[in-house]
Write a protein that holds these residues in place. Structure first.
Motif, short mmCIF file in Angstrom:
data_model
loop_
_atom_site.label_atom_id
_atom_site.label_comp_id
_atom_site.label_asym_id
_atom_site.label_seq_id
_atom_site.Cartn_x
_atom_site.Cartn_y
_atom_site.Cartn_z
N THR A 259 0.86 -1.15 -0.04
CA THR A 259 0.02 -0.12 0.12
C THR A 259 0.77 1.12 -0.07
O THR A 259 1.93 1.41 0.74
CB THR A 259 -0.82 -0.11 1.36
OG1 THR A 259 -1.59 -1.13 1.25
CG2 THR A 259 -1.77 0.95 1.13
N GLY A 260 0.62 2.09 -0.97
CA GLY A 260 1.24 3.48 -1.02
C GLY A 260 0.90 4.52 0.32
O GLY A 260 -0.08 4.15 0.74
N LEU A 261 1.82 5.45 0.42
CA LEU A 261 1.37 6.40 1.42
C LEU A 261 -0.02 7.05 1.21
O LEU A 261 -0.71 7.42 2.13
CB LEU A 261 2.42 7.30 1.54
CG LEU A 261 2.40 8.33 2.64
CD1 LEU A 261 2.71 7.61 3.89
CD2 LEU A 261 3.75 9.43 2.76
N GLU A 263 -2.59 6.27 -0.41
CA GLU A 263 -3.60 5.17 -0.55
C GLU A 263 -3.97 4.69 0.73
O GLU A 263 -4.97 4.64 1.29
CB GLU A 263 -3.44 3.79 -1.33
CG GLU A 263 -4.47 2.91 -1.54
CD GLU A 263 -4.07 1.67 -2.27
OE1 GLU A 263 -5.21 0.80 -2.21
OE2 GLU A 263 -3.03 1.71 -2.72
N THR A 264 -3.02 4.80 1.84
CA THR A 264 -2.88 4.59 3.06
C THR A 264 -3.68 5.51 3.87
O THR A 264 -4.70 5.39 4.66
CB THR A 264 -1.56 4.19 3.76
OG1 THR A 264 -1.01 2.99 3.22
CG2 THR A 264 -1.79 4.13 5.20
N LEU A 300 8.10 1.37 2.33
CA LEU A 300 7.88 2.44 1.66
C LEU A 300 9.11 2.87 0.82
O LEU A 300 10.25 2.98 1.17
CB LEU A 300 7.61 3.83 2.30
CG LEU A 300 6.26 4.00 3.08
CD1 LEU A 300 6.04 4.88 3.90
CD2 LEU A 300 5.12 3.91 1.84
N ALA A 304 8.54 8.57 -1.19
CA ALA A 304 7.12 8.66 -0.10
C ALA A 304 7.59 8.67 1.15
O ALA A 304 6.91 9.40 2.03
CB ALA A 304 6.40 7.24 -0.29
#
Length: 456
Positions: A259-261, A263-264, A300, A304
């Motif tokens: 999960t990207g930053l 999206e999180t 990450l 990010a």
């Protein structure tokens, strides 16, 4: 067993019996807990030095700072990793029946105690752990550590502010926010301004910061009778958030290593809204994030991480480091007082009779008159400047080891908030305790290596 108070009386005179020499820099909550963990977990004999500028833990001393409430409830303040409700049990055993019965109605784990009470608990547990060790010495050194550098034989050398030096096999940096952002300076300034006869009645007090310390000092000023103007200088106009009314279990948010930053962040907002609609709290979602954060951070990419430090770190801290609900209510009520003003501005310097600030949306700096009480909790200087600034080549592990260019720095641990910008996840006290005990347990596993370095 012996305990001596070495107040810079020839600190270079250290025992030569071959036992490890260990230093803890800082005698606040993290430093005291580190000493307790070493006494409980390190099985071989050792000599321990506890080094701090003050004779007592600075943010837990007597006076107004000691009477301020802890920012975490009692159920989260155990200094023993294997007994998570130890502080609650200590409270139950030690409080008088009158006060105890009132607290018991609320549940001991949900109360917020004065800092002086928590200091007494740490002192008691330290005394018990020390009394059980007849093979260990403890000395206190009242001094400021000005430099840390490698010494011969794989040891570490600490330079003190009187020009003396001490060499150790292991060094634990537990400085909290340190001298630059320490509690003691903020409280001392507040007391001086509160009772100063030279202060003009119409001169506003400027309280800079957005964390628990700012709220505690502001409320102390009002409770002490100060009715004059107070301006809260908070970048982003942020205020401390409250804890939930009662302890809640963390709620695992929708995130994974992939999960990207961004999206999180969207998931967190959605999870928080859904949990509140279902009768829960947003605090449970944030606490769930904190539980997963170390693993998530390692996954990450570098870009990010940079975005996190630039844009999200302050918000993450505010949502995680909270204050008691009743204190939050008092803070909001005081903001309805015309004499209290919240200013969205960043302090960029001090001038005569004021500070230099930059307001939100403005590129120009302006002078704001008043007397500054600096309550900012800066994380940019790891271990009060004893370590280099943040860089991609250096970080702090879950057990406090400092990693530089992929290799652990021998004999050095950086614990809790002292890690500053070298460790991104929020360090609540329970997290710091777990980190401390990982460090102590790991050190015991390496006792053979320590023996070879010390010649035992």
């Amino acid at each position: 067993m012996s305990s001596r108070n070495a107040v810079r009386v020839n600190p270079s005179m250290q025992p030569t019996d071959g036992h490890p020499h260990i230093a803890i820099v800082g005698r606040g909550p993290a430093g005291m807990t580190t000493a307790i963990a070493l006494l409980r977990r390190l099985r071989r004999p050792f000599h321990l030095w506890m080094i701090d500028v003050a004779d007592f833990p600075q943010s837990f001393g007597n006076g107004p700072a000691g009477q301020a409430l802890m920012s975490e409830r009692a159920g989260q303040l155990s200094a023993l990793a294997d007994r998570p409700l130890d502080f609650v049990d200590w409270l139950k055993a030690g409080l008088s029946s009158g006060r105890g019965s009132v607290l018991a109605l609320r549940g001991f784990e949900n109360v917020y105690v004065p800092r002086s009470v928590f200091r007494d608990y740490l002192t008691a547990r330290f005394g018990e752990a020390f009394a059980a060790r007849r093979d260990t010495t403890v000395q206190t050194v009242s001094a400021a550590v000005t430099a840390l550098r490698p010494a011969s034989g794989g040891r570490l050398c600490l330079a003190l502010d009187d020009g003396s030096e001490m060499a150790f096999d292991q060094v634990f940096l537990s400085t909290g926010h340190g001298r630059q952002g320490g509690e003691s300076a903020s409280w001392r300034t507040a007391e001086q301004l509160l009772w100063s006869r030279q202060r003009k009645a119409d001169t506003p007090l400027l309280v800079a910061g957005d964390g628990p310390r700012m709220a505690a000092i502001l409320l102390h000023l009002r409770a002490s009778g100060h009715s004059g103007r107070i301006r809260i200088l908070s970048e982003g106009g942020r205020l401390p958030e409250p804890h939930a009314a009662r302890l809640v279990d963390p709620l695992t948010p929708a995130m994974s290593a992939a999960t990207g930053l961004a999206e999180t962040l969207r998931h967190l907002r959605a999870d928080s809204a859904r949990n509140v609609e279902a009768g829960g709290t947003w605090q449970a979602v944030t606490d769930g994030l904190n539980c997963q954060w170390p693993a998530f951070w390692r996954a990450l990419p570098l870009e990010a991480r940079k975005r996190y430090w630039r844009h999200l770190r302050a918000l993450h801290r505010i949502r995680s480091e909270r204050i008691a609900p009743e204190l939050h209510g008092r803070l909001l009520r005081d903001l309805r007082n015309p004499a209290t003003e919240l200013v969205d501005a960043r302090v960029i310097g001090e001038v005569a009779d004021g500070v230099l600030v930059r307001r939100k949306g403005s590129r120009r700096a302006e002078v704001m008159p008043g007397r500054l009480i600096d309550c900012r909790e800066d994380i940019a200087r790891p271990a009060d400047g004893l370590l280099p600034e943040q860089g991609p080549a250096m970080h702090v592990e879950d057990d406090g080891r400092l990693i530089r260019w992929g290799t652990a720095v021998s004999g050095l641990h950086v614990l809790g908030r002292a890690a500053g910008c070298l460790r991104p996840d929020i360090r609540l006290f329970a997290d710091t305790v777990r980190q401390i005990y990982r460090a102590a347990t790991g050190l015991d596993a390496l006792r053979t290596d320590v023996s070879s370095r010390t010649g035992a």
